[in-house]
Design a protein around this motif. Structure first.
Motif, PDB file in Angstrom:
ATOM      1  N   LYS A 118       0.821  -1.280  -0.191  1.00  9.40           N
ATOM      2  CA  LYS A 118       0.012  -0.099  -0.069  1.00  9.40           C
ATOM      3  C   LYS A 118       0.911   1.227  -0.056  1.00  9.40           C
ATOM      4  CE  LYS A 118      -4.237  -2.354   0.425  1.00  9.40           C
ATOM      5  NZ  LYS A 118      -3.891  -3.267  -0.337  1.00  9.40           N
ATOM      6  N   GLU A 119       2.087   1.392   0.242  1.00 11.86           N
ATOM      7  CA  GLU A 119       2.864   2.321   0.491  1.00 11.86           C
ATOM      8  C   GLU A 119       4.435   1.678   0.432  1.00 11.86           C
ATOM      9  OE1 GLU A 119       3.003   2.545   5.326  1.00 11.86           O
ATOM     10  OE2 GLU A 119       2.293   4.191   4.222  1.00 11.86           O
ATOM     11  N   LYS A 120       5.026   2.875   0.068  1.00 12.76           N
ATOM     12  CA  LYS A 120       6.743   2.416   0.035  1.00 12.76           C
ATOM     13  C   LYS A 120       6.838   1.507  -0.839  1.00 12.76           C
ATOM     14  CE  LYS A 120       7.426   4.713   4.576  1.00 12.76           C
ATOM     15  NZ  LYS A 120       8.009   4.501   6.043  1.00 12.76           N
ATOM     16  N   PHE A 121       6.653   1.530  -2.239  1.00 19.02           N
ATOM     17  CA  PHE A 121       6.921   0.376  -3.425  1.00 19.02           C
ATOM     18  C   PHE A 121       7.173   1.214  -4.540  1.00 19.02           C
ATOM     19  CE2 PHE A 121       2.379   1.152  -3.431  1.00 19.02           C
ATOM     20  CZ  PHE A 121       2.088   1.145  -4.620  1.00 19.02           C
ATOM     21  N   THR A 122       7.707   0.478  -5.342  1.00 16.25           N
ATOM     22  CA  THR A 122       8.089   0.934  -6.687  1.00 16.25           C
ATOM     23  C   THR A 122       7.499  -0.232  -7.732  1.00 16.25           C
ATOM     24  OG1 THR A 122      10.028   1.817  -6.097  1.00 16.25           O
ATOM     25  CG2 THR A 122       9.846   1.449  -8.363  1.00 16.25           C
ATOM     26  N   THR A 123       6.794   0.367  -8.886  1.00 15.70           N
ATOM     27  CA  THR A 123       6.390  -0.502  -9.790  1.00 15.70           C
ATOM     28  C   THR A 123       6.707  -0.042 -11.170  1.00 15.70           C
ATOM     29  OG1 THR A 123       4.128  -0.909  -8.895  1.00 15.70           O
ATOM     30  CG2 THR A 123       4.089  -1.129 -11.205  1.00 15.70           C
ATOM     31  N   TYR A 124       7.200  -1.231 -11.899  1.00 13.64           N
ATOM     32  CA  TYR A 124       7.531  -0.879 -13.288  1.00 13.64           C
ATOM     33  C   TYR A 124       7.072  -1.959 -14.141  1.00 13.64           C
ATOM     34  CZ  TYR A 124      11.436  -4.012 -11.715  1.00 13.64           C
ATOM     35  OH  TYR A 124      12.294  -5.058 -11.037  1.00 13.64           O
ATOM     36  N   ARG A 125       7.187  -2.066 -15.547  1.00 11.70           N
ATOM     37  CA  ARG A 125       6.819  -2.888 -16.455  1.00 11.70           C
ATOM     38  C   ARG A 125       7.963  -4.136 -16.627  1.00 11.70           C
ATOM     39  NH1 ARG A 125       5.081   0.121 -21.711  1.00 11.70           N
ATOM     40  NH2 ARG A 125       7.210   0.934 -21.236  1.00 11.70           N
ATOM     41  N   LEU A 126       7.460  -5.031 -17.025  1.00 14.44           N
ATOM     42  CA  LEU A 126       8.559  -6.271 -16.875  1.00 14.44           C
ATOM     43  C   LEU A 126       9.295  -5.960 -18.079  1.00 14.44           C
ATOM     44  CD1 LEU A 126       9.590  -8.917 -16.413  1.00 14.44           C
ATOM     45  CD2 LEU A 126       7.398  -9.925 -17.772  1.00 14.44           C
ATOM     46  N   ILE A 127       8.639  -5.243 -19.445  1.00 17.21           N
ATOM     47  CA  ILE A 127       9.269  -5.346 -20.488  1.00 17.21           C
ATOM     48  C   ILE A 127      10.542  -4.125 -20.404  1.00 17.21           C
ATOM     49  CG2 ILE A 127       7.851  -3.370 -21.415  1.00 17.21           C
ATOM     50  CD1 ILE A 127       7.844  -4.584 -24.206  1.00 17.21           C
ATOM     51  N   ASP A 128      10.299  -3.394 -19.548  1.00 23.83           N
ATOM     52  CA  ASP A 128      11.444  -2.350 -19.260  1.00 23.83           C
ATOM     53  C   ASP A 128      12.481  -2.721 -18.840  1.00 23.83           C
ATOM     54  OD1 ASP A 128      10.272   0.069 -20.641  1.00 23.83           O
ATOM     55  OD2 ASP A 128       8.811   0.090 -18.866  1.00 23.83           O
ATOM     56  N   ILE A 129      12.743  -4.078 -18.178  1.00 24.97           N
ATOM     57  CA  ILE A 129      13.897  -4.241 -17.549  1.00 24.97           C
ATOM     58  C   ILE A 129      14.432  -5.889 -18.169  1.00 24.97           C
ATOM     59  CG2 ILE A 129      12.586  -5.570 -15.736  1.00 24.97           C
ATOM     60  CD1 ILE A 129      14.812  -4.630 -13.693  1.00 24.97           C
ATOM     61  N   ILE A 130      13.318  -6.371 -18.896  1.00 24.83           N
ATOM     62  CA  ILE A 130      13.918  -7.912 -19.135  1.00 24.83           C
ATOM     63  C   ILE A 130      14.719  -8.007 -20.166  1.00 24.83           C
ATOM     64  CG2 ILE A 130      12.031  -7.869 -20.785  1.00 24.83           C
ATOM     65  CD1 ILE A 130      13.069 -10.742 -18.120  1.00 24.83           C
ATOM     66  N   LYS A 131      14.845  -6.802 -20.872  1.00 27.68           N
ATOM     67  CA  LYS A 131      15.899  -6.694 -22.099  1.00 27.68           C
ATOM     68  C   LYS A 131      17.276  -6.431 -21.682  1.00 27.68           C
ATOM     69  CE  LYS A 131      12.256  -5.245 -25.432  1.00 27.68           C
ATOM     70  NZ  LYS A 131      11.990  -4.224 -26.388  1.00 27.68           N
ATOM     71  N   LEU A 132      17.531  -6.078 -20.461  1.00 27.00           N
ATOM     72  CA  LEU A 132      18.989  -5.388 -19.964  1.00 27.00           C
ATOM     73  C   LEU A 132      19.652  -6.574 -19.967  1.00 27.00           C
ATOM     74  CD1 LEU A 132      17.962  -2.822 -17.424  1.00 27.00           C
ATOM     75  CD2 LEU A 132      18.448  -2.291 -19.691  1.00 27.00           C
ATOM     76  N   LYS A 133      20.888  -6.555 -20.307  1.00 24.75           N
ATOM     77  CA  LYS A 133      21.944  -7.897 -20.481  1.00 24.75           C
ATOM     78  C   LYS A 133      22.735  -8.148 -19.427  1.00 24.75           C
ATOM     79  CE  LYS A 133      21.473  -7.780 -25.643  1.00 24.75           C
ATOM     80  NZ  LYS A 133      22.171  -7.584 -26.850  1.00 24.75           N
ATOM     81  N   SER A 134      22.709  -7.111 -18.365  1.00 27.16           N
ATOM     82  CA  SER A 134      23.602  -7.200 -17.285  1.00 27.16           C
ATOM     83  C   SER A 134      22.997  -6.908 -15.926  1.00 27.16           C
ATOM     84  CB  SER A 134      24.706  -6.006 -17.185  1.00 27.16           C
ATOM     85  OG  SER A 134      24.371  -5.017 -16.756  1.00 27.16           O
ATOM     86  N   ALA A 135      23.284  -7.730 -14.834  1.00 26.62           N
ATOM     87  CA  ALA A 135      22.474  -7.571 -13.606  1.00 26.62           C
ATOM     88  C   ALA A 135      22.811  -6.358 -12.944  1.00 26.62           C
ATOM     89  CB  ALA A 135      23.317  -8.767 -12.610  1.00 26.62           C
ATOM     90  N   TYR A 136      24.073  -5.757 -13.301  1.00 26.01           N
ATOM     91  CA  TYR A 136      24.186  -4.391 -12.968  1.00 26.01           C
ATOM     92  C   TYR A 136      23.238  -3.357 -13.215  1.00 26.01           C
ATOM     93  CZ  TYR A 136      28.799  -6.381 -12.052  1.00 26.01           C
ATOM     94  OH  TYR A 136      29.639  -7.516 -11.860  1.00 26.01           O
ATOM     95  N   ALA A 137      22.924  -3.404 -14.470  1.00 24.58           N
ATOM     96  CA  ALA A 137      21.934  -2.525 -15.175  1.00 24.58           C
ATOM     97  C   ALA A 137      20.786  -2.678 -14.559  1.00 24.58           C
ATOM     98  CB  ALA A 137      21.933  -2.741 -16.931  1.00 24.58           C
ATOM     99  N   MET A 138      20.080  -3.751 -14.405  1.00 26.38           N
ATOM    100  CA  MET A 138      18.996  -4.388 -13.779  1.00 26.38           C
ATOM    101  C   MET A 138      18.704  -3.555 -12.263  1.00 26.38           C
ATOM    102  SD  MET A 138      18.605  -8.118 -15.065  1.00 26.38           S
ATOM    103  CE  MET A 138      16.649  -8.324 -14.868  1.00 26.38           C
ATOM    104  N   ARG A 139      19.725  -3.767 -11.718  1.00 27.43           N
ATOM    105  CA  ARG A 139      20.010  -3.178 -10.183  1.00 27.43           C
ATOM    106  C   ARG A 139      19.696  -1.648 -10.420  1.00 27.43           C
ATOM    107  NH1 ARG A 139      18.377  -4.051  -6.455  1.00 27.43           N
ATOM    108  NH2 ARG A 139      19.764  -3.831  -4.713  1.00 27.43           N
ATOM    109  N   ILE A 140      20.514  -1.123 -10.917  1.00 29.87           N
ATOM    110  CA  ILE A 140      20.558   0.206 -11.042  1.00 29.87           C
ATOM    111  C   ILE A 140      19.230   0.727 -11.743  1.00 29.87           C
ATOM    112  CG2 ILE A 140      21.842   2.130 -12.207  1.00 29.87           C
ATOM    113  CD1 ILE A 140      24.276   0.899 -12.212  1.00 29.87           C
ATOM    114  N   TYR A 141      18.701   0.214 -12.555  1.00 27.59           N
ATOM    115  CA  TYR A 141      17.382   0.744 -13.021  1.00 27.59           C
ATOM    116  C   TYR A 141      16.300   0.641 -11.771  1.00 27.59           C
ATOM    117  CZ  TYR A 141      12.825   0.528 -15.473  1.00 27.59           C
ATOM    118  OH  TYR A 141      11.575   0.662 -15.560  1.00 27.59           O
ATOM    119  N   GLU A 142      16.161  -0.458 -11.234  1.00 28.79           N
ATOM    120  CA  GLU A 142      15.299  -0.588 -10.160  1.00 28.79           C
ATOM    121  C   GLU A 142      15.678   0.458  -8.906  1.00 28.79           C
ATOM    122  OE1 GLU A 142      13.969  -4.981  -9.337  1.00 28.79           O
ATOM    123  OE2 GLU A 142      15.879  -4.509  -8.335  1.00 28.79           O
ATOM    124  N   LEU A 143      16.843   0.880  -8.680  1.00 32.18           N
ATOM    125  CA  LEU A 143      17.148   1.958  -7.716  1.00 32.18           C
ATOM    126  C   LEU A 143      17.094   3.173  -8.251  1.00 32.18           C
ATOM    127  CD1 LEU A 143      20.786   0.390  -6.867  1.00 32.18           C
ATOM    128  CD2 LEU A 143      18.711   0.547  -5.317  1.00 32.18           C
TER     129      LEU A 143
END
Length: 415
Positions: A118-143
């Motif tokens: 209900k609060e203090k969360f982040t939402t993004y589309r799967l399509i916007d992260i699944i194409k990233l090719k490095s775990a670093y990029a995925m984590r930085i995207y979330e952050l």
């Protein structure tokens, strides 16, 4: 599994240091994207292994064994969610060779971080992260996605490395920049709904902080509520700016109508009526969405509640408002203290450091001079507390609320 599925995670889960490879990261986010916002408990989630492998980028011949290896890894590598909780991502993974199916379950302890948020969360589309090719990029995207509306985010280099699970790697900053930051920047800017640049800040001659400057790709950022009817608007954190964007891009209202709605109705009232519009749109009952939306808000299409229910909802909303205010106050206070410290001269820092050491001389606390300007170090934390108590003791929560009320009133008068 669809690329337009949403991934929703509690912010404190995103802020947890993780050491995962890119395929393991993809498995986690794909599984999270299958959770329904209405789920109260985790369910066994079933996938066709061939479809699952395609989604997470496993292409070799023996995909069944590879998927087994990855799910085993996710069950055998615990991580800390806080100081007293060690947890693994998966509780179980069961394979059905005759059906070509895998059934997985999340660890129950993850429930507060993935369900009914209900609060203090982040939402993004799967399509916007699944194409990233490095775990670093995925984590930085979330952050960074957490701070998309704010537009910037600053990390110490050491803290960012910790969050990426590489605190002991890349001792030379130039290597970290080339192999992690620049690579992540190229991928995120190309494949996702946000882009960023970054500035390097020095302490002396050493680069110690990275400031990320974020921007949204407006064409891609229009995630329509009506195209995702299973995600209740009332379950999201709403601000006037977000509601304004929703009413314009998702429900088709014009600027004049939006101004009228936001000035006339409470944001919770608006959000709950938008849920009704969405549900009716899903059932095919609406021909003119903007007109229907305005009618819903004017007439109140919500289910009528008893007086007791209304009192309970009002109480919960009041608690939420206070919680939001407290969070904003803590952020504002921390930023003011941080800005104050940043602007101190070397001589002034030394004077304050001497004062800090004198104040803790009888407590057995060791202060490391070189760590004083690092807020994530023990010495840095003590220094921040010392400066806050010394110079900001009058900036109380009550004073912050009074200032905010005055500011809000002034803005209303100016309008």
């Amino acid at each position: 599994m669809r690329g337009n599925n949403l991934v929703t995670k509690a912010n404190n889960l995103i802020e947890t240091p993780l050491k995962l490879g890119v395929v393991e990261m993809r498995i986690v986010i794909v599984l999270i994207s299958t959770i329904s916002p209405h789920d109260d408990e985790f369910k066994p989630y079933r996938f066709k292994i061939s479809e699952f492998a395609k989604m997470i980028g496993v292409k070799n011949k023996n995909i069944h064994q590879q998927i087994k290896d990855y799910t085993y890894s996710l069950m055998s590598q615990p991580f800390y969610l806080h100081d007293n909780l060690q947890v693994t991502w998966l509780a179980s993974a069961e394979y059905f060779p005759g059906e070509g199916v895998v059934e997985v379950e999340f660890s129950p302890k993850l429930r507060p971080y993935l369900l009914q948020l209900k609060e203090k969360f982040t939402t993004y589309r799967l399509i916007d992260i699944i194409k990233l090719k490095s775990a670093y990029a995925m984590r930085i995207y979330e952050l960074l996605k957490q701070y998309e509306r704010i537009g910037s985010r600053t990390f110490t280099v050491q803290r960012l490395k910790e969050l990426l699970g590489i605190e002991d790697q890349y001792p030379v900053y130039a290597d970290f920049k080339k192999r992690v930051l620049v690579k992540a920047q190229q991928e995120i800017n190309k494949h996702t709904d946000i882009s960023f640049s970054f500035e390097e800040m020095k302490t002396g001659r050493k680069i110690t902080e990275i400031k990320f400057l974020l921007s949204s790709k407006s064409a891609d950022a229009k995630a329509s509520v009506l195209s995702d009817p299973d995600k209740p608007a009332g379950a999201r954190h709403h601000t006037s700016s977000r509601l304004r964007q929703q009413l314009k891009e998702e429900f088709g209202l014009q600027a004049k109508a939006i101004d009228q709605v936001l000035s006339q109705y409470d944001k919770h009232y608006i959000a709950e009526n938008l849920d009704v519009v969405r549900a009716d749109a899903k059932r095919g009952r609406i021909k003119d969405i903007p007109a229907y939306t305005m009618s819903a808000l004017k007439t109140d299409y919500r289910k009528k509640r008893s007086g007791l229910e209304e009192e309970h909802i009002a109480s919960q909303q009041a608690k939420q408002v206070e919680s939001d205010l407290l969070e904003s106050y803590i952020h504002e206070l921390s930023q003011q203290v941080r800005d104050y410290i940043t602007n101190l001269s070397a001589e002034h820092i030394q004077q304050e450091l001497d004062g800090l050491k004198y104040s803790v001389r009888t407590l057995g606390i060791a202060i490391v001079d070189d760590e004083v300007t690092d807020p994530f170090s023990e010495s840095g934390s003590y220094f921040i507390q010392y400066i806050q108590k010394k110079y900001f003791k009058d900036y109380t929560f009550e004073r912050y609320c009074e200032q905010k009320a005055d500011t809000d009133a002034r803005l209303i008068d100016e309008e």
